[in-house]
Enzyme design. Structure first.
Site, PDB file in Angstrom:
ATOM      1  N   ASP A  13      -3.243  -5.973  14.061  1.00 55.84           N
ATOM      2  CA  ASP A  13      -3.926  -4.766  14.315  1.00 55.84           C
ATOM      3  C   ASP A  13      -4.656  -4.936  15.580  1.00 55.84           C
ATOM      4  OD1 ASP A  13      -3.253  -3.464  11.853  1.00 55.84           O
ATOM      5  OD2 ASP A  13      -4.982  -4.883  10.800  1.00 55.84           O
ATOM      6  N   GLY A  40       1.382  -0.563  12.086  1.00 54.45           N
ATOM      7  CA  GLY A  40       0.996   0.948  12.655  1.00 54.45           C
ATOM      8  C   GLY A  40       0.344   0.702  14.015  1.00 54.45           C
ATOM      9  N   HIS A  41       1.267   1.127  14.971  1.00 49.85           N
ATOM     10  CA  HIS A  41       0.644   0.859  16.310  1.00 49.85           C
ATOM     11  C   HIS A  41       0.127   2.066  16.754  1.00 49.85           C
ATOM     12  CE1 HIS A  41       3.796  -2.830  17.008  1.00 49.85           C
ATOM     13  NE2 HIS A  41       2.855  -2.654  16.141  1.00 49.85           N
ATOM     14  N   GLN A 223       2.840  -7.107  14.015  1.00 51.76           N
ATOM     15  CA  GLN A 223       2.016  -7.967  13.133  1.00 51.76           C
ATOM     16  C   GLN A 223       1.177  -8.865  14.200  1.00 51.76           C
ATOM     17  OE1 GLN A 223       5.012  -7.173  11.438  1.00 51.76           O
ATOM     18  NE2 GLN A 223       3.854  -5.604  10.463  1.00 51.76           N
TER      19      GLN A 223
HETATM   20  P1  IMP Z   1       3.705  -7.238   4.220  1.00 52.70           P
HETATM   21  O1  IMP Z   1       3.885  -7.446   5.542  1.00 52.70           O
HETATM   22  O2  IMP Z   1       3.525  -5.665   3.638  1.00 52.70           O
HETATM   23  O3  IMP Z   1       4.397  -7.892   3.111  1.00 52.70           O
HETATM   24  O4  IMP Z   1       2.187  -7.810   3.991  1.00 52.70           O
HETATM   25  C1  IMP Z   1       1.775  -9.161   4.076  1.00 52.70           C
HETATM   26  C2  IMP Z   1       0.357  -9.216   4.554  1.00 52.70           C
HETATM   27  O5  IMP Z   1       0.594  -8.989   6.088  1.00 52.70           O
HETATM   28  C3  IMP Z   1      -0.840  -8.357   4.231  1.00 52.70           C
HETATM   29  O6  IMP Z   1      -1.932  -9.058   4.206  1.00 52.70           O
HETATM   30  C4  IMP Z   1      -0.912  -7.292   4.939  1.00 52.70           C
HETATM   31  O7  IMP Z   1      -2.160  -6.492   5.008  1.00 52.70           O
HETATM   32  C5  IMP Z   1      -0.436  -7.953   6.275  1.00 52.70           C
HETATM   33  N1  IMP Z   1       0.184  -7.043   7.455  1.00 52.70           N
HETATM   34  C6  IMP Z   1       1.299  -6.464   7.433  1.00 52.70           C
HETATM   35  N2  IMP Z   1       1.511  -5.845   8.219  1.00 52.70           N
HETATM   36  C7  IMP Z   1       0.281  -5.770   9.094  1.00 52.70           C
HETATM   37  C8  IMP Z   1       0.008  -5.010  10.217  1.00 52.70           C
HETATM   38  O8  IMP Z   1       0.568  -4.399  11.201  1.00 52.70           O
HETATM   39  N3  IMP Z   1      -1.245  -5.546  10.592  1.00 52.70           N
HETATM   40  C9  IMP Z   1      -2.207  -6.145   9.937  1.00 52.70           C
HETATM   41  N4  IMP Z   1      -1.768  -6.716   9.109  1.00 52.70           N
HETATM   42  C10 IMP Z   1      -0.546  -6.456   8.378  1.00 52.70           C
END
Ligand code: IMP
Length: 427
Positions: A13, A40-41, A223
């Site tokens: 983010d 989510g870009h 991420q």
């Molecule tokens: P997952 O990637 O859905 O398995 O989530 C694992 C962890 O990564 C969680 O704490 C999510 O909130 C975090 N996370 C996954 N994708 C994002 C992102 O695009 N931005 C921020 N946090 C993310």
């Protein structure tokens, strides 16, 4: 000509969407190389406001070919919905390429993500529930189904049948859930194949040719470094590599081809989901950052924890990514602060340390040691040149560059594409 990797240098983010949207103006190819629709870009440009989950953020430039690389896991239904949404805004997606090596998110991945989270109880990771952990585990366990498989119906049905045999046993016997029907999933994915087949290609060849021609290639991460499975706050992170090295693996480019690595940082820091964050602010300052920065998950809508810039974590990100430049986003969110802080060291068990611990139990006990800066208390949204920033803001940025250990190339002072200060050319 250059090959540039842009990655998140915090907990995701950071505003990568905006930075990629700006850098893509000069790119011939934009390649997403990791993550899935957990990303989510957010992009605000003359076409409107968008939150892209899978389509590379270069899609708004007809001059750029966008590729979803082999390192991305794709839920075809989400991708099709996103393409439809873009088309309805007049943005063409016909040249979008999907690597035939990219893994597909299957219905059982989404189900298992949610069931596994429930089973973790108090130790839940707070995943986005998109099937990310299960799909990337399957990829490494050699249970994956890839886009290339969709192009051969008979082989696809056979592979799907074999996988459902295993997954249905897991769903019913371990989790007491309903099994999935082979015919139902098969027909559903044949529908996706019909729509997506023209986009599925061997992307490595395309990118290799682009590099040989001397085209600018932008590799878009997802991420952030502190969510990376190796370097993040394991196990509270995501399941696909989010560091710059993945730019090579997830796009299919040799590491020697990459010229620059840009780390994207917010001028402060946020985290969504479970897991420690040493500079987290629970008081009014954190609330003000959340309100001014609209710090709610793009995918899940969850409120993000907010805190001061963590330079210990930032230096670590420079180290593991080999950053050659830093993009600082959302500086304007700090406009109203009388004092701005950056964490320059941690106190851990009575000792001052300047490194990011690998054990999560240590990270959780780290207390920040802050350096303070007078706030500029002036709106920055209309500033377009570094020299026009208030002296106090320039001082803060110069110190951040020193702490990060990489020059600042770009500063964001608002959501919109035009609200950007280009300090140094990236290309
Ligand atoms: P997952 O990637 O859905 O398995 O989530 C694992 C962890 O990564 C969680 O704490 C999510 O909130 C975090 N996370 C996954 N994708 C994002 C992102 O695009 N931005 C921020 N946090 C993310």
């Amino acid at each position: 000509m250059s090959v540039v990797v842009a990655i998140g240098a915090q907990w995701g983010d950071e505003g990568k969407g905006k930075v990629i949207d700006v850098l893509a103006e000069q790119a011939k190819f934009v390649v997403r190389f990791s993550g899935g629709d957990n990303a989510g870009h957010t992009i605000v440009n003359p076409f409107g406001k968008f939150a892209l989950q899978l389509v590379p953020s270069g899609i708004f430039y007809p001059t750029a070919t966008c590729i979803i690389g082999n390192g991305v896991a794709v839920n075809p239904a989400v991708l099709i919905a996103e393409m439809d949404m873009l088309n309805s805004h007049g943005i063409a997606t016909d040249t979008l390429v999907i690597s035939d090596r990219a893994n597909m998110i299957m219905p059982y991945h989404v189900l298992l993500d949610r069931l596994e989270e429930q089973a973790r109880g108090g130790g839940a990771i707070g995943t986005t529930g998109k099937g990310i952990g299960p799909v990337f585990s399957d990829k490494l366990a050699r249970y994956g189904i890839r886009f290339g498989d969709l192009l051969d119906r008979t082989a696809f049905r056979e592979r799907l049948g074999a996988m459902l045999d295993i997954k249905n046993r897991l769903l019913t016997k371990v989790y007491g859930a309903e099994p999935l029907s082979l015919e139902g999933v098969y027909q559903q994915y044949l529908g996706y194949a019909e729509r997506l087949a023209p986009h599925i290609q061997d992307a490595t060849v395309l990118i290799d040719e682009a590099i040989a021609r001397g085209d600018n290639v932008l590799l878009e991460g997802a991420q952030g470094t502190l969510l990376d499975p190796d370097f993040g706050t394991y196990p509270y992170g995501t399941s696909s590599p989010s560091v710059a090295g993945q730019g090579s693996v997830g796009a299919g480019i040799g590491p020697t081809k990459i010229n620059r690595v840009i780390g994207v940082f917010k001028a402060y820091i946020t985290r969504v989901g479970a897991g420690p964050m040493p500079t987290v602010l629970t008081e009014a300052v954190g609330q003000a950052m959340r309100d001014r920065g609209h710090e709610f998950g793009t995918v899940s809508g969850r409120p993000r924890n907010c805190g001061w810039f963590d330079a210990v974590a930032a230096r670590y990100a420079t180290l593991v990514n080999g950053l050659t430049g830093a993009a600082i986003t959302k500086l304007d969110v700090l406009d109203t602060q009388p004092t701005v802080k950056a964490c320059v060291a941690y106190r851990l068990d009575g000792k001052t340390i300047d490194y990011f611990p690998s054990r999560i139990t240590d990270v959780a006990r780290c207390e920040p040691v802050y350096e303070e800066f007078p706030g500029w208390q002036t709106p920055l949204n209309d500033v377009r040149r570094f020299a026009d920033l208030p002296l106090k803001a320039r001082r803060y940025l110069r110190r951040l560059a020193e702490l990060i250990g990489a020059p600042i190339v770009l500063v964001g002072v608002g959501q919109e594409r035009r609200q950007t200060i280009e300090v140094k050319s990236v290309w």
